[in-house]
Design an enzyme around this catalytic site. Sequence first.
Site, mmCIF file in Angstrom:
data_model
loop_
_atom_site.group_PDB
_atom_site.id
_atom_site.type_symbol
_atom_site.label_atom_id
_atom_site.label_comp_id
_atom_site.label_asym_id
_atom_site.label_seq_id
_atom_site.Cartn_x
_atom_site.Cartn_y
_atom_site.Cartn_z
ATOM 1 N N PHE A 120 0.866 -1.182 0.000
ATOM 2 C CA PHE A 120 0.000 0.000 0.000
ATOM 3 C C PHE A 120 0.900 1.229 0.000
ATOM 4 O O PHE A 120 1.664 1.439 0.956
ATOM 5 C CB PHE A 120 -0.828 -0.068 1.288
ATOM 6 C CG PHE A 120 -1.815 1.014 1.574
ATOM 7 C CD1 PHE A 120 -3.074 1.000 0.985
ATOM 8 C CD2 PHE A 120 -1.526 2.019 2.492
ATOM 9 C CE1 PHE A 120 -4.027 1.969 1.308
ATOM 10 C CE2 PHE A 120 -2.463 2.991 2.828
ATOM 11 C CZ PHE A 120 -3.723 2.952 2.223
ATOM 12 N N GLY A 128 3.322 12.137 5.794
ATOM 13 C CA GLY A 128 3.177 10.983 6.693
ATOM 14 C C GLY A 128 1.789 11.026 7.313
ATOM 15 O O GLY A 128 0.807 10.617 6.687
ATOM 16 N N SER A 129 1.698 11.576 8.531
ATOM 17 C CA SER A 129 0.375 11.718 9.162
ATOM 18 C C SER A 129 -0.539 12.605 8.306
ATOM 19 O O SER A 129 -1.740 12.374 8.217
ATOM 20 C CB SER A 129 0.513 12.331 10.562
ATOM 21 O OG SER A 129 1.138 11.403 11.423
ATOM 22 N N THR A 155 5.523 -1.160 3.740
ATOM 23 C CA THR A 155 5.592 -2.529 4.248
ATOM 24 C C THR A 155 5.365 -3.502 3.089
ATOM 25 O O THR A 155 4.489 -3.267 2.255
ATOM 26 C CB THR A 155 4.503 -2.740 5.325
ATOM 27 O OG1 THR A 155 4.700 -1.770 6.345
ATOM 28 C CG2 THR A 155 4.575 -4.140 5.924
ATOM 29 N N ARG A 240 -6.257 -0.762 10.584
ATOM 30 C CA ARG A 240 -5.962 -0.492 12.002
ATOM 31 C C ARG A 240 -6.405 -1.661 12.889
ATOM 32 O O ARG A 240 -5.809 -1.916 13.937
ATOM 33 C CB ARG A 240 -6.601 0.845 12.401
ATOM 34 C CG ARG A 240 -5.839 1.997 11.782
ATOM 35 C CD ARG A 240 -6.515 3.336 11.751
ATOM 36 N NE ARG A 240 -5.658 4.281 11.010
ATOM 37 C CZ ARG A 240 -6.027 5.465 10.564
ATOM 38 N NH1 ARG A 240 -7.237 5.908 10.798
ATOM 39 N NH2 ARG A 240 -5.174 6.225 9.904
ATOM 40 N N GLU A 360 0.245 2.841 10.122
ATOM 41 C CA GLU A 360 -1.208 2.879 9.857
ATOM 42 C C GLU A 360 -1.930 3.889 10.758
ATOM 43 O O GLU A 360 -3.051 3.672 11.204
ATOM 44 C CB GLU A 360 -1.810 1.473 9.900
ATOM 45 C CG GLU A 360 -1.192 0.600 8.797
ATOM 46 C CD GLU A 360 -1.934 -0.647 8.470
ATOM 47 O OE1 GLU A 360 -3.164 -0.633 8.512
ATOM 48 O OE2 GLU A 360 -1.253 -1.646 8.163
HETATM 49 N N1 CAA Z 1 -13.466 6.727 5.612
HETATM 50 C C1 CAA Z 1 -13.763 7.309 4.431
HETATM 51 N N2 CAA Z 1 -13.514 8.618 4.196
HETATM 52 C C2 CAA Z 1 -12.963 9.335 5.186
HETATM 53 C C3 CAA Z 1 -12.641 8.782 6.436
HETATM 54 C C4 CAA Z 1 -12.927 7.419 6.626
HETATM 55 N N3 CAA Z 1 -12.635 6.816 7.776
HETATM 56 N N4 CAA Z 1 -12.102 9.732 7.214
HETATM 57 C C5 CAA Z 1 -12.083 10.852 6.492
HETATM 58 N N5 CAA Z 1 -12.608 10.603 5.267
HETATM 59 C C6 CAA Z 1 -12.795 11.566 4.178
HETATM 60 C C7 CAA Z 1 -13.637 12.741 4.611
HETATM 61 O O1 CAA Z 1 -15.006 12.451 4.446
HETATM 62 C C8 CAA Z 1 -13.152 13.817 3.653
HETATM 63 O O2 CAA Z 1 -13.701 13.568 2.372
HETATM 64 P P1 CAA Z 1 -14.373 14.717 1.467
HETATM 65 O O3 CAA Z 1 -13.449 15.884 1.433
HETATM 66 O O4 CAA Z 1 -14.564 14.067 0.149
HETATM 67 O O5 CAA Z 1 -15.656 15.049 2.160
HETATM 68 C C9 CAA Z 1 -11.682 13.503 3.530
HETATM 69 O O6 CAA Z 1 -11.528 12.138 3.852
HETATM 70 C C10 CAA Z 1 -10.801 14.368 4.406
HETATM 71 O O7 CAA Z 1 -11.172 14.168 5.740
HETATM 72 P P2 CAA Z 1 -10.428 14.995 6.907
HETATM 73 O O8 CAA Z 1 -10.636 16.469 6.634
HETATM 74 O O9 CAA Z 1 -10.855 14.454 8.211
HETATM 75 O O10 CAA Z 1 -8.903 14.646 6.592
HETATM 76 P P3 CAA Z 1 -7.533 15.269 7.115
HETATM 77 O O11 CAA Z 1 -6.721 15.646 5.957
HETATM 78 O O12 CAA Z 1 -7.814 16.287 8.187
HETATM 79 O O13 CAA Z 1 -6.826 13.993 7.764
HETATM 80 C C11 CAA Z 1 -6.282 12.271 9.342
HETATM 81 C C12 CAA Z 1 -7.304 13.326 8.843
HETATM 82 C C13 CAA Z 1 -7.076 11.403 10.297
HETATM 83 C C14 CAA Z 1 -5.112 12.920 10.098
HETATM 84 C C15 CAA Z 1 -5.763 11.440 8.135
HETATM 85 O O14 CAA Z 1 -4.945 12.208 7.280
HETATM 86 C C16 CAA Z 1 -4.972 10.226 8.569
HETATM 87 O O15 CAA Z 1 -5.543 9.179 8.880
HETATM 88 N N6 CAA Z 1 -3.625 10.334 8.593
HETATM 89 C C17 CAA Z 1 -2.758 9.180 8.889
HETATM 90 C C18 CAA Z 1 -2.396 8.469 7.640
HETATM 91 C C19 CAA Z 1 -1.929 7.082 7.923
HETATM 92 O O16 CAA Z 1 -2.524 6.328 8.692
HETATM 93 N N7 CAA Z 1 -0.869 6.686 7.236
HETATM 94 C C20 CAA Z 1 -0.383 5.363 7.332
HETATM 95 C C21 CAA Z 1 0.029 4.887 5.967
HETATM 96 S S1 CAA Z 1 0.099 3.163 5.715
HETATM 97 C C22 CAA Z 1 1.435 2.656 6.602
HETATM 98 O O17 CAA Z 1 1.519 2.875 7.739
HETATM 99 C C23 CAA Z 1 2.553 1.937 5.915
HETATM 100 C C24 CAA Z 1 2.340 0.535 5.753
HETATM 101 O O18 CAA Z 1 2.699 -0.023 4.703
HETATM 102 C C25 CAA Z 1 1.838 -0.318 6.861
#
Ligand code: CAA
Length: 379
Positions: A120, A128-129, A155, A240, A360
């Site tokens: 992914f 990042g975040s 990953t 998660r 994640e």
């Molecule tokens: N499901 C579906 N859509 C969602 C959602 C959800 N759970 N949460 C938010 N959205 C949508 C919202 O509806 C909005 O959509 P529209 O604009 O179309 O209405 C859009 O997403 C933006 O929502 P937010 O304004 O809440 O978003 P934000 O930019 O403020 O970010 C955040 C919020 C929670 C910080 C988010 O950016 C986040 O989760 N960040 C962390 C990212 C992460 O987990 N990265 C890990 C990557 S994978 C990894 O770790 C590597 C690996 O290989 C294991």
Amino acid sequence: MMLSDYKEIRDMVSKFADSEVGPIAADIDKNGEIPSSLVAKLGENGFLGSYIPEEYGGAGMDYTAYSIIVEEISRACGSTGVLVSAHTSLCVYPILAFGNEDQKKQYLPKLATGEHIGCFCLSEPNAGSDAGSLTTFAEDKGDYYEITGTKNFITNGKEANIAIVFAKTTKTPNHKGISAFIVETDSEGFEVMKLEDKLGIKGSSTAQIALDKVRVPKENLLGTYEKGFRVAMGTLDGGRIGIASQALGIAEAAFRYAKKYSTERIQFGKPLSDLQAIQFMLADMSTKIAASRLLIWEASRLKDEGASYSLASAQAKLFAAESAMWVTTKAIQVCGGNGYTREYPVERYFRDAKITEIYEGTSEVQRIVIAANELKNIQ
Ligand code: CAA
């Protein structure tokens, strides 16, 4: 699926984990590699396609069963646990949930058997975040997209054949212009630039990936054009639960080791387990593990029932990850100087646990998600 099914699955995976994974977990950690023979066995046993319906070659289980599989494998080896989790939660799931019929038929059967491994690609050096600020760009070239950018901390990046890649199709400073794509990693221009040397989960590959004008057919757009951030967030909601299960498995391993050690180690003329200071640590470990498991089951149940589970999965990951860090720290404390050495496995559990508070979505991101969900619901 019924409770008796879950019990049967746990017994089966537990036996596999104890016979095939546990005995080589220290070597996986030392050598920084999961043997391909083990990946093949994971596939043969259906652990890489647990959540894929039978019609696409999977085992047709549900998410609760999948979380039990990740827990049990992670109990034996945190690196192997996250290989299963990232493959299933982050590559299989978005194809199942957002893919069209052709994409499911084309990609799921090989992902189900482990012939193909998935990854992914969301995070970037400067995203990042704040995932919405990514800058990888997919240029529309008529019949295909041409994707260019750099992805970080991927990953399974070394092993993966299939990558879910997020890229902007319109240059916006926020999440609005993001689309999701299914990318075959043998495409020209898709290259692993660097493998990270990490504190823990050392057998799991964590890659920096460069995409240089990678051609992706138009039909590999995953989900709706420029609704890719929803694909990412929706996928991470399920991911998660997988990482919470990994954290739980690592915590359970540390607890079992510390408990047994405390009954065998004699100090002050009696086993450590006779000392109330040690008993209290074991009691708190046991309670945190039990609570983590219930949060994971609740989040999985909601997902299996098609209910909203963003809040529950963030709570499960936050609590299970922080509990795993606490439990593994105390496991070293119970084992004292021995626990701090590489001869004993508890220091590996401690190193492996830390990442569950980071990937994640960090624990801070989980708190953002939990607070946002709770504040939507004022009574
Ligand atoms: N499901 C579906 N859509 C969602 C959602 C959800 N759970 N949460 C938010 N959205 C949508 C919202 O509806 C909005 O959509 P529209 O604009 O179309 O209405 C859009 O997403 C933006 O929502 P937010 O304004 O809440 O978003 P934000 O930019 O403020 O970010 C955040 C919020 C929670 C910080 C988010 O950016 C986040 O989760 N960040 C962390 C990212 C992460 O987990 N990265 C890990 C990557 S994978 C990894 O770790 C590597 C690996 O290989 C294991």
